[in-house]
Scaffold this motif. Sequence first.
Motif, PDB file in Angstrom:
ATOM      1  N   GLU A  43       0.793  -1.412  -0.005  1.00 32.63           N
ATOM      2  CA  GLU A  43       0.074   0.200  -0.151  1.00 32.63           C
ATOM      3  C   GLU A  43       0.764   1.098  -0.100  1.00 32.63           C
ATOM      4  O   GLU A  43       1.807   1.255   0.690  1.00 32.63           O
ATOM      5  N   ASP A  61       0.544  -3.511  12.500  1.00 33.12           N
ATOM      6  CA  ASP A  61      -0.086  -3.568  11.372  1.00 33.12           C
ATOM      7  C   ASP A  61      -1.344  -4.461  11.572  1.00 33.12           C
ATOM      8  O   ASP A  61      -1.207  -5.494  11.499  1.00 33.12           O
ATOM      9  N   LYS A 102      -3.057  -5.371   9.373  1.00 34.90           N
ATOM     10  CA  LYS A 102      -3.420  -6.287   8.130  1.00 34.90           C
ATOM     11  C   LYS A 102      -2.689  -7.564   8.445  1.00 34.90           C
ATOM     12  O   LYS A 102      -2.876  -8.709   7.645  1.00 34.90           O
TER      13      LYS A 102
END
Length: 220
Positions: free
Chosen positions: A106, A174, A176
């Motif tokens: 990202e 994070d 994710k």
Amino acid sequence: AAFETFLSVYPEGADSAKRGKGAGNRAGFSEPDEQACIARYALGREYVALGNTTQLVETFKPYTTGHREDRFRVSALKLLGFHAGRAGQNDMSVEAYATLLDEYGENFKDKNGDLVPVPVKDRLRGGNTRWDGIRAELPKDLDPGEIRFALGHLYWKAEDWTRCVKTLAAFLDDVKLAKAKARDRALYMAAQASYKFYDYAGGVRFAQALLREHPDRKST
């Protein structure tokens, strides 16, 4: 080998980092020569089958600094990281894994909506001046958690505690990576690495997350 001969006869065709005049691609890169891309990747796969890690490294190392438009790049870097590490060529393995983590994923945007390059201090690979800092889209076949844990483990084996923690800290911060398969092992390793260089506060953060979120894990 036929593929090796092709690459030696047409080296400029294999250089997908060569800049073109068109503006169709990001950063002005020209379209790679598809035959050269296939030849380089196939040659590397031949060396994998033969167990010739030295030649594999020589063939796939250019992917760490270029060939960003090559559709085989991600697969080649994963193969390079795995086989170089298994053969004890840890520095090359680190370069391959760090390249994947730095250059795919990202991007952040500024207030005007423009992409912001990854700051040098946040990059896992130092001295990679041929990359503009803008990440490519994360491929479906690239598991960031798997690659990040593998890189952290390489730093652990090298007793590079600071880089080990820097690499594995994302498993704590994070979201994710919250469900990454290796998350419990990563948190445990990061806690231990923190204690190795006397960062007790950091170690406690990792240990608390491990105990809170993975209470059934057994220490190894």
